[in-house]
Design a protein around this motif. Structure first.
Motif, PDB file in Angstrom:
ATOM      1  N   LEU A 306       0.947  -1.185  -0.050  1.00 10.14           N
ATOM      2  CA  LEU A 306       0.060   0.174   0.184  1.00 10.14           C
ATOM      3  C   LEU A 306       0.841   1.456   0.006  1.00 10.14           C
ATOM      4  O   LEU A 306       1.704   1.368   1.062  1.00 10.14           O
ATOM      5  N   SER A 307       0.794   2.140  -1.019  1.00  7.88           N
ATOM      6  CA  SER A 307       1.596   3.127  -1.260  1.00  7.88           C
ATOM      7  C   SER A 307       0.837   4.446  -0.690  1.00  7.88           C
ATOM      8  O   SER A 307      -0.340   4.511  -1.273  1.00  7.88           O
ATOM      9  N   ILE A 308       1.020   5.314   0.234  1.00  6.14           N
ATOM     10  CA  ILE A 308       0.372   6.287   0.766  1.00  6.14           C
ATOM     11  C   ILE A 308       1.279   7.483   0.579  1.00  6.14           C
ATOM     12  O   ILE A 308       2.309   7.751   0.798  1.00  6.14           O
ATOM     13  N   TYR A 309       0.374   8.355  -0.367  1.00  3.32           N
ATOM     14  CA  TYR A 309       0.774   9.797  -0.652  1.00  3.32           C
ATOM     15  C   TYR A 309       0.062  10.854  -0.278  1.00  3.32           C
ATOM     16  O   TYR A 309      -1.175  10.399   0.436  1.00  3.32           O
ATOM     17  N   ASN A 345      -2.727   1.068  14.947  1.00  2.29           N
ATOM     18  CA  ASN A 345      -3.164   1.950  16.055  1.00  2.29           C
ATOM     19  C   ASN A 345      -2.138   3.012  16.303  1.00  2.29           C
ATOM     20  O   ASN A 345      -2.440   4.133  16.906  1.00  2.29           O
ATOM     21  N   THR A 346      -0.752   2.660  16.310  1.00  5.65           N
ATOM     22  CA  THR A 346       0.121   3.673  16.672  1.00  5.65           C
ATOM     23  C   THR A 346       1.432   3.466  15.778  1.00  5.65           C
ATOM     24  O   THR A 346       1.211   2.668  14.574  1.00  5.65           O
ATOM     25  N   SER A 347       2.298   4.706  15.667  1.00  7.36           N
ATOM     26  CA  SER A 347       3.690   4.261  14.791  1.00  7.36           C
ATOM     27  C   SER A 347       4.288   3.139  14.821  1.00  7.36           C
ATOM     28  O   SER A 347       4.823   2.651  13.839  1.00  7.36           O
ATOM     29  N   ALA A 348       4.119   2.256  15.964  1.00  7.31           N
ATOM     30  CA  ALA A 348       4.893   0.920  16.061  1.00  7.31           C
ATOM     31  C   ALA A 348       4.495  -0.073  15.070  1.00  7.31           C
ATOM     32  O   ALA A 348       4.926  -0.869  14.267  1.00  7.31           O
ATOM     33  N   ASP A 349       2.980   0.202  14.896  1.00  7.08           N
ATOM     34  CA  ASP A 349       2.133  -0.829  13.905  1.00  7.08           C
ATOM     35  C   ASP A 349       2.668  -0.433  12.416  1.00  7.08           C
ATOM     36  O   ASP A 349       2.802  -1.381  11.736  1.00  7.08           O
ATOM     37  N   VAL A 350       2.742   0.892  12.104  1.00  6.27           N
ATOM     38  CA  VAL A 350       3.344   1.370  10.915  1.00  6.27           C
ATOM     39  C   VAL A 350       4.548   0.934  10.711  1.00  6.27           C
ATOM     40  O   VAL A 350       4.761   0.342   9.355  1.00  6.27           O
ATOM     41  N   ASP A 351       5.326   1.115  11.615  1.00  8.57           N
ATOM     42  CA  ASP A 351       6.963   0.672  11.349  1.00  8.57           C
ATOM     43  C   ASP A 351       6.988  -0.992  11.047  1.00  8.57           C
ATOM     44  O   ASP A 351       7.670  -1.467  10.505  1.00  8.57           O
ATOM     45  N   GLY A 364       5.314  12.733   6.596  1.00  6.91           N
ATOM     46  CA  GLY A 364       6.240  13.244   7.579  1.00  6.91           C
ATOM     47  C   GLY A 364       6.938  12.179   8.616  1.00  6.91           C
ATOM     48  O   GLY A 364       7.978  12.110   8.869  1.00  6.91           O
ATOM     49  N   SER A 365       5.974  11.286   9.163  1.00  3.45           N
ATOM     50  CA  SER A 365       6.267  10.448  10.052  1.00  3.45           C
ATOM     51  C   SER A 365       5.273   9.259  10.013  1.00  3.45           C
ATOM     52  O   SER A 365       4.261   9.339   9.586  1.00  3.45           O
ATOM     53  N   ASN A 366       5.680   8.178  10.803  1.00  4.64           N
ATOM     54  CA  ASN A 366       4.840   7.014  10.903  1.00  4.64           C
ATOM     55  C   ASN A 366       3.606   7.285  11.790  1.00  4.64           C
ATOM     56  O   ASN A 366       2.700   6.873  11.788  1.00  4.64           O
ATOM     57  N   ASP A 367       3.720   8.314  12.779  1.00  2.00           N
ATOM     58  CA  ASP A 367       2.512   9.016  13.550  1.00  2.00           C
ATOM     59  C   ASP A 367       1.690   9.394  12.359  1.00  2.00           C
ATOM     60  O   ASP A 367       0.330   9.281  12.933  1.00  2.00           O
ATOM     61  N   GLU A 368       1.839  10.289  11.649  1.00  2.00           N
ATOM     62  CA  GLU A 368       0.783  10.854  10.738  1.00  2.00           C
ATOM     63  C   GLU A 368       0.197   9.801   9.770  1.00  2.00           C
ATOM     64  O   GLU A 368      -0.961   9.718   9.664  1.00  2.00           O
ATOM     65  N   ILE A 373      -4.909   7.036   9.022  1.00  2.00           N
ATOM     66  CA  ILE A 373      -5.706   5.643   8.760  1.00  2.00           C
ATOM     67  C   ILE A 373      -6.731   5.573   9.717  1.00  2.00           C
ATOM     68  O   ILE A 373      -7.872   5.193   9.587  1.00  2.00           O
ATOM     69  N   ASN A 374      -6.328   6.254  11.167  1.00  2.00           N
ATOM     70  CA  ASN A 374      -7.380   5.900  12.360  1.00  2.00           C
ATOM     71  C   ASN A 374      -8.402   6.983  11.967  1.00  2.00           C
ATOM     72  O   ASN A 374      -9.655   6.684  12.341  1.00  2.00           O
ATOM     73  N   GLU A 375      -8.337   8.171  11.326  1.00  5.29           N
ATOM     74  CA  GLU A 375      -9.488   9.085  11.231  1.00  5.29           C
ATOM     75  C   GLU A 375     -10.293   8.842   9.860  1.00  5.29           C
ATOM     76  O   GLU A 375     -11.185   9.349   9.599  1.00  5.29           O
TER      77      GLU A 375
END
Length: 452
Positions: A306-309, A345-351, A364-368, A373-375
């Motif tokens: 999944l490419s997220i732009y 749920n968190t940046s750890a999941d994205v990582d 910018g970051s995994n947090d973003e 995704i959550n919203e």
């Protein structure tokens, strides 16, 4: 027949006890509205272009449903903030008509005028503009899209839109909003009237234009008649290939089906990091025709890349809004986004998903990414018991709840993740065996001192 006669007699007897008069004009008006509200059930509902429902729009803080620079179609044609593009539309109309030595403006207007009623019926709201204004808007907007596609194919670098780095991506994004659509049959007819000789079809030109926005897969099985508009074109193109018995007669996948016997499947699944601790492994699936083609088998969840732009959020939201509004459009993007919302749920999941080459992004970051995704599913209705991945949710939840899988995963993670961890395990086992053996010999020698 006897029941009908008795019902009529009962109604006549009741009317005798009514002392007031009914105004005939009022009665005729209500009868007309009743007739209009009861169309022929065999007639297909032509509505395919919708206003985004308020409950979905209010849950979005990114304005994913509103055009930023250009209005296509009637819903936003009166927006004063979008009027600066009208000059470009007229210029593109002139460029398209100039491709042939014969003027086609009159022919285009006549052809679209004949299709006006059909075009109006595609919109979920009555369009309160006159016939001439509506037809003019259809012709100008449709010709703008066609000329934009043609200029992309010809790689013309002198055009103001194509040579302006910031403008073209925003226009491309605006043209895939649910509220910013033209019926595809209007575009196709204008294409036939204005493009005399072309090796590429309208769909081919659209695919070439949007290759920068998402991956275009080979093969398009839907016919022109089954595609409603540009957003629907890419919605269909990105769907995974369903089994033949999972298809609706008109080509859509079923959104709802009768629930099967037995308890309903679990509604949600844990996050990616929790699933990993429970023994679930993640693997990138590269041999697929769609990034929606997710599979789960024997503790392995296979997810395509999944490419997220920048505009992934807007595209997904409008795909889901289309699925929420159209009764038989399916639920693939809604289900997939719910699944990703569960996993992340968190940046750890994205990582974790990034390490397994399942997610790539330019944010910018995994947090973003996690926040996006959550919203994304706020305000979206979802049937957890059906959809195109009902078995996956149930199987993943069942697998993750078995203690044996979690224990085995913990062993592998703690003692087999590296050579040094394995060596320390062997050393620990050797020390345990040696200590146990010495203890046994010590106890035995205490009770049998003369036998050793």
């Amino acid at each position: 027949m006897e029941n009908d006669r008795k019902a009529i007699e009962k109604a006549e007897n009741l009317s005798k006890h009514v002392a007031v008069d009914i105004n005939s004009a009022w009665l005729n008006s209500m009868n007309a509205k009743l007739a209009a509200s009861n169309p022929n059930p065999s007639t297909k509902d032509p509505t395919t272009i919708f206003r985004v429902p308020p409950i979905i729009r209010q849950a979005d803080a990114s304005n994913a449903y509103d055009p930023q620079i250009i209005s296509i179609g009637p819903f936003h044609m009166s927006n004063k903030q979008l009027q600066s593009m009208e000059e470009h539309k007229w210029r593109y109309l002139n460029n398209l008509l100039s491709r042939s030595p014969y003027s086609k403006l009159k022919v285009c207007l006549m052809e679209i005028k004949a299709m006006e009623a059909q075009a109006r019926s595609c919109y979920s709201e009555s369009i309160n503009v006159g016939s001439d204004e509506f037809v003019q808007m259809m012709v100008i907007d449709g010709c703008f899209i066609i000329e934009l596609f043609l200029k992309q194919e010809e790689a013309i670098g002198v055009d103001p839109i194509h040579r302006t780095a910031w403008m073209l991506p925003i226009i491309a994004r605006d043209m895939l909003l649910l509220e910013n659509q033209l019926p595809l049959f209007i575009l196709q007819r204008l294409f036939e009237l204005t493009v005399e000789s072309s090796q590429s079809s309208l769909i081919d030109l659209a695919f070439d234009f949007y290759r920068h926005l998402f991956q275009i897969y080979d093969g398009m099985q839907q016919s022109m008649g089954s595609i409603h508009h540009l957003l629907h074109l890419f919605h269909l193109h990105l769907l995974p290939s369903p089994p033949p018995d999972d298809l609706h007669p008109n080509g859509y996948s079923r959104l709802y089906s009768m629930p099967s016997a037995g308890p309903p499947p679990p509604r949600l699944i844990p996050s990616a990091t929790d699933l990993q601790r429970a023994g679930v492994r993640f693997k990138r699936n590269s041999k697929v025709s769609s990034f929606l083609d997710v599979k789960f088998s024997k503790g392995v969840m296979e997810i395509p890349l999944l490419s997220i732009y920048e505009y992934t959020d807007h595209l997904f939201r409008n795909f889901m809004a289309f699925e929420q509004c159209h009764p038989i459009a399916g639920d693939h993007f809604t289900t997939y986004t719910i699944l990703m919302n569960c996993l992340i749920n968190t940046s750890a999941d994205v990582d974790l998903l990034n390490q397994n080459k399942i997610i790539e992004h330019r944010l910018g970051s995994n947090d973003e990414v996690a926040r996006l995704i959550n919203e994304m599913t706020n305000g979206v209705a979802f049937d957890h018991e059906n959809g195109y991945l009902p078995g996956l949710f149930k199987e993943v939840r069942g697998y993750s709840e078995e203690a044996w899988h979690a224990w085995r995963a913990s062993m592998v993670r703690n003692y087999f993740s590296s050579p040094w961890a394995f060596i320390s395990l062997i050393a620990g086992l050797f020390a345990f065996i040696l200590t146990t053996t010495m203890s046994i010999f010590g106890i035995y020698s205490h009770f049998h001192p003369h036998q050793l």
